[in-house]
Design a protein around this motif. Structure first.
Motif, mmCIF file in Angstrom:
data_model
loop_
_atom_site.group_PDB
_atom_site.id
_atom_site.type_symbol
_atom_site.label_atom_id
_atom_site.label_comp_id
_atom_site.label_asym_id
_atom_site.label_seq_id
_atom_site.Cartn_x
_atom_site.Cartn_y
_atom_site.Cartn_z
ATOM 1 N N CYS A 310 0.864 -1.203 0.000
ATOM 2 C CA CYS A 310 0.000 0.000 0.000
ATOM 3 C C CYS A 310 0.889 1.237 0.000
ATOM 4 O O CYS A 310 0.878 2.036 0.939
ATOM 5 C CB CYS A 310 -0.891 0.026 1.235
ATOM 6 N N ILE A 313 -0.299 4.836 0.787
ATOM 7 C CA ILE A 313 -0.788 5.211 2.124
ATOM 8 C C ILE A 313 0.421 5.327 3.047
ATOM 9 O O ILE A 313 1.184 4.375 3.206
ATOM 10 C CB ILE A 313 -1.764 4.156 2.686
ATOM 11 N N ALA A 362 -8.486 4.378 2.447
ATOM 12 C CA ALA A 362 -7.468 3.612 3.186
ATOM 13 C C ALA A 362 -8.063 2.308 3.717
ATOM 14 O O ALA A 362 -7.447 1.242 3.614
ATOM 15 C CB ALA A 362 -6.907 4.450 4.333
ATOM 16 N N LYS A 365 -8.561 -0.118 0.721
ATOM 17 C CA LYS A 365 -7.307 -0.641 0.186
ATOM 18 C C LYS A 365 -6.638 -1.598 1.172
ATOM 19 O O LYS A 365 -6.160 -2.668 0.793
ATOM 20 C CB LYS A 365 -6.378 0.538 -0.129
ATOM 21 N N LEU A 366 -6.607 -1.206 2.450
ATOM 22 C CA LEU A 366 -5.963 -2.056 3.465
ATOM 23 C C LEU A 366 -6.725 -3.370 3.612
ATOM 24 O O LEU A 366 -6.120 -4.443 3.727
ATOM 25 C CB LEU A 366 -5.889 -1.321 4.811
ATOM 26 N N LYS A 369 -5.824 -5.612 0.734
ATOM 27 C CA LYS A 369 -4.426 -6.075 0.800
ATOM 28 C C LYS A 369 -4.236 -7.100 1.917
ATOM 29 O O LYS A 369 -3.488 -8.070 1.762
ATOM 30 C CB LYS A 369 -3.512 -4.864 1.031
#
Ligand SMILES: Cc1ncc(COP(=O)(O)O)c(C=O)c1O
Length: 381
Positions: A310, A313, A362, A365-366, A369
């Motif tokens: 990521c 971020i 965030a 995306k986190l 992932k």
């Protein structure tokens, strides 16, 4: 989308702070110590106005502030300067294993000069027990150094109680409030610490300037300088004052707005709830923490791998801030976390300029992932 969530490491300079600083780089070249012309006089007026702004923020007298290059220098000046100048009072310092390295390494250095140092372990949530501080005091204790708020897990320490137990034994208290300046009410009348370290770049000010608050009164707290020269800052910190930086520091102190704290806390809570919803995510530290701070351990995920996955971020594993080693955070380890949990922990610092859209991005995306890394680990097994 680029999302900056590393506000404990440093904050962006507020454009209003930058605007206040700019003339002092160019149109106003004066040295605040030059008494013989109007340029020097203007620079001095500007630094004294900034000193007043910071004093107002802390509830102290402007005469109690010494400008430094940042909190590292302020911590060194507090620890080494107070120990060296007060040998007649004793030779013992008490601090905590989760302090910033600027305190811990200064304390370690003090032992090479014959001082004795007690390093207390925190509770598992990062809090320091005032009773443990009290039990560590001896007749030779000169100073106790406990930070206001931790830079990794955000723990807010019971400084008021620590001051009470120390003052009952005539021991001075230093607190590193570098992380607290952006979101905490800091009033040395309400919480009468004797010394406090501050840094502008943790609170939307410029990098390279900080301050040490040193309480005036009886008995006087003598501080031996770390450097010698023109006798600036009442002899405690020689060197030409960095006028633009100090003007910026004053401006950032004056911009503190308690209502902003709740907005930051709300964004942090959204981030926390979003990550907890992933499952197998645990919050490190206490509920009593900085409004913008989140530190989580993510089961089955290496923090470094998640950061690499990521890259848009900004966040950190505990270690990144104080060293470039890949060792898990000494703060988390001192709180009793095992190596695996410490190595799967990430620190987020939400700040003034973050938006709801950024937090939503965030989390999304986190979440994706984390699932990807976990399924890869599963395949590997
Ligand atoms: C708690 C604490 N103390 C001290 C420092 C050092 O501050 P500066 O960068 O101003 O030297 C930091 C920042 O890394 C910090 O978080």
């Amino acid at each position: 989308m680029d999302v900056y969530l590393d506000n404990h490491s440093t904050t962006p300079c507020d454009p209003r702070v930058l605007e206040a600083m700019l003339p002092w780089f160019t149109a106003q070249p004066g040295n605040a110590a030059s008494r013989s012309h109007k340029w020097g006089y203007a620079a001095r007026t500007a630094t004294e106005q900034a000193r007043g702004q910071l004093a107002e923020r802390l509830g102290c007298s402007p005469k109690e502030l010494v400008f430094t290059s940042g909190a590292t220098e302020a911590d060194n000046l507090a620890v080494l300067g107070v120990l060296r100048a007060n040998r007649a009072r004793g030779n013992h310092l008490v601090t905590v294993a989760t302090e910033h390295k600027a305190v811990l390494d200064a304390a370690k250095h003090a032992t090479t000069e014959g001082f004795e140092v007690t390093v207390l372990a925190p509770e598992p949530d990062g809090t320091v027990d005032p009773a443990a501080v009290e039990a560590a005091l001896t007749d030779r204790t000169v100073l106790v150094s406990v930070m206001w708020a931790n830079n990794e897990v955000g723990t807010l320490q019971p400084i008021e109680r620590i001051v009470e137990v120390c003052h009952a034994r005539d021991v001075w208290v230093h607190t590193d409030a570098a992380q607290a300046l952006s979101t905490c009410a800091l009033d040395v009348r309400a919480v009468p610490v004797d010394l406090m370290s501050l840094s502008a770049h943790k609170a939307y000010g410029p990098k390279g300037v900080g301050a040490l608050y040193v309480r005036r009164g009886r008995p006087r707290i003598a501080v031996e300088p770390l450097q010698y020269g023109g006798g600036h800052e009442r002899g405690m910190r020689s060197g030409t004052l960095p006028v633009p930086l100090i003007v910026g520091f004053g401006a950032c102190a004056a911009l503190f707005d308690p209502s902003e704290v709740e907005r930051v806390r709300g964004l942090r809570d959204t981030l926390r709830d979003g990550l907890l919803a992933v499952g197998g995510v645990h919050v490190n530290g206490s509920a009593h923490r900085l409004a913008g701070n989140l530190n989580v351990a993510i089961e089955g995920v290496e923090a470094e791998a998640l950061m690499l996955g990521c890259r848009d971020i900004a966040m950190s594993s505990g270690s990144a801030c104080t060293s470039e080693s890949l060792e898990p955070s000494y703060v988390l380890r001192a709180m009793g976390l095992d190596r695996d949990r410490a190595a799967s922990s990430l620190r987020f610092g939400v700040g003034r300029f973050n938006t709801e859209a950024e937090i939503a991005y965030a989390v999304e995306k986190l979440t994706a992932k984390i699932a990807e890394l976990r399924s890869m680990a599963h395949l590997y097994e």
